[in-house]
Design a protein around this motif. Structure first.
Motif, PDB file in Angstrom:
ATOM      1  N   ASN A 178       0.859  -1.115   0.025  1.00  0.00           N
ATOM      2  CA  ASN A 178       0.077   0.145   0.002  1.00  0.00           C
ATOM      3  C   ASN A 178       0.897   1.176  -0.127  1.00  0.00           C
ATOM      4  O   ASN A 178       1.958   1.090   0.405  1.00  0.00           O
ATOM      5  N   MET A 179       0.122   2.469  -0.713  1.00  0.00           N
ATOM      6  CA  MET A 179       0.809   3.584  -0.666  1.00  0.00           C
ATOM      7  C   MET A 179       2.309   3.552  -1.373  1.00  0.00           C
ATOM      8  O   MET A 179       3.233   4.231  -0.726  1.00  0.00           O
ATOM      9  N   VAL A 180       2.371   2.838  -2.351  1.00  0.00           N
ATOM     10  CA  VAL A 180       3.614   2.683  -3.060  1.00  0.00           C
ATOM     11  C   VAL A 180       3.612   3.604  -3.985  1.00  0.00           C
ATOM     12  O   VAL A 180       2.466   4.503  -4.766  1.00  0.00           O
ATOM     13  N   GLN A 181       4.539   4.072  -4.749  1.00  0.00           N
ATOM     14  CA  GLN A 181       5.013   5.059  -5.665  1.00  0.00           C
ATOM     15  C   GLN A 181       4.596   4.288  -7.132  1.00  0.00           C
ATOM     16  O   GLN A 181       4.239   5.297  -8.229  1.00  0.00           O
ATOM     17  N   VAL A 211      -1.318  -1.080  -3.998  1.00  0.00           N
ATOM     18  CA  VAL A 211      -2.122   0.234  -4.103  1.00  0.00           C
ATOM     19  C   VAL A 211      -1.291   1.238  -4.105  1.00  0.00           C
ATOM     20  O   VAL A 211      -0.428   1.431  -3.270  1.00  0.00           O
ATOM     21  N   PRO A 212      -1.315   2.532  -5.090  1.00  0.00           N
ATOM     22  CA  PRO A 212      -0.542   3.703  -5.041  1.00  0.00           C
ATOM     23  C   PRO A 212      -0.982   4.696  -4.018  1.00  0.00           C
ATOM     24  O   PRO A 212      -1.933   4.775  -3.651  1.00  0.00           O
ATOM     25  N   TYR A 213       0.185   5.322  -3.578  1.00  0.00           N
ATOM     26  CA  TYR A 213      -0.034   6.607  -3.011  1.00  0.00           C
ATOM     27  C   TYR A 213      -1.142   7.605  -3.865  1.00  0.00           C
ATOM     28  O   TYR A 213      -0.908   7.693  -5.068  1.00  0.00           O
ATOM     29  N   ASP A 214      -2.301   7.799  -3.344  1.00  0.00           N
ATOM     30  CA  ASP A 214      -3.218   8.656  -3.967  1.00  0.00           C
ATOM     31  C   ASP A 214      -3.755   9.804  -3.197  1.00  0.00           C
ATOM     32  O   ASP A 214      -4.221   9.697  -2.324  1.00  0.00           O
TER      33      ASP A 214
END
Length: 277
Positions: A178-181, A211-214
């Motif tokens: 989670n919160m990946v670039q 799940v990307p950082y968004d």
């Protein structure tokens, strides 16, 4: 008539807090519901329950009222977007082993009564390795471990997997980053974890997705709305929908242990084991 297909029971957990576990639980539940599954989300974070907050809900009743015999399970369930069924948290499940045999049977029956209307039960656990978290993970069919790109997240995820493997015999885990670039960063995090587990543990890790950082996800939290509903075309939403499709492709275990009453029976059994120990 009882349904013949088992309910898929999934624990979403993490070694540490702050990795976005509950947000992912809520949005995965909603994404699965949008894909035609009948989904319930059990808020099992007894200390800091906040599934209802993320959904902008304020339920009057929770599982403690079911355990006291004041309400049925169907009476405490609240309906979220796309028909997502939310079972509000209480401290009750931590004390299941204290219930009388009659009370235990009533709780088991309450869950078995709703399994005819469900395809998936997502169990959003607390963070950490408390006995409650361990028992939920052991009772579920599938365990998703959420990690992010922080050394403590990976270290704590490894410690959690090691505990479940060496002390309780669990050998298969799904890893959700989670919160990946980028998707590649998510894969790299997964590889870091598998490099250590392959060396020291007898486990199989499967990559559930990234799940990307968004910023839209942060805005959705402020609005008390799931990002999948509030911003369905955002990067996080598209990634979560892809993870949900992957979950739908997982083989469903056909044995009796897939039914909800067996999930609750295991919760009671494991609580009793703790008390004896």
């Amino acid at each position: 008539m009882k349904k013949t297909n088992p309910v898929r029971v999934i624990a979403v957990t993490s070694g540490k807090g702050g990795v976005g576990k509950t947000n992912l639980s809520v949005n995965l539940g909603l994404a699965l519901a949008e894909q035609g599954k009948r989904v319930a989300l059990l808020d099992a974070d007894m200390g800091l329950a906040n599934v209802d907050v993320l959904l902008g809900m304020y339920p009057k009743f929770n599982l403690s009222h079911v355990l006291k015999g004041e309400k049925t399970l169907n009476e405490i369930i609240v309906t979220g977007p796309s028909g997502l069924q939310v079972i509000p948290a209480s401290s009750g499940l931590q004390h299941m082993s204290d219930l009388s045999t009659v009370e235990q049977a009533a709780v088991i029956r309450a869950f078995s009564d709703i399994d005819q209307d469900l395809d998936v039960l997502i169990v959003d656990t607390a963070a950490g390795i408390s006995s409650s978290v361990i028992n939920f993970a052991r009772a579920c069919q599938e365990v998703i471990v959420v990690v992010c790109d922080e050394p403590t997240s990976l270290t704590d995820a490894y410690a959690f997997i090691k505990l479940l493997n060496r002390d309780y015999g669990l050998s298969r885990f799904h890893i959700l980053t989670n919160m990946v670039q980028s998707a590649q960063q998510g894969q790299n995090l997964f590889q870091k974890l598998t490099k250590v587990t392959d060396r020291y543990l007898d486990v199989t890790l499967q990559f559930a997705g990234a799940v990307p950082y968004d910023e839209y996800l942060r805005k959705a939290v402020q609005q008390q709305s799931p990002v999948v509903a509030a911003y369905p075309r955002s990067k996080a939403s598209l990634a979560l929908k892809n993870v949900a499709r992957q979950i739908n492709s997982w083989p469903i275990k056909g044995q009796a242990g897939g039914y909800l009453e067996f999930f609750i029976e295991r919760m009671i059994q494991y609580g009793a084991q703790k008390d004896v120990a």
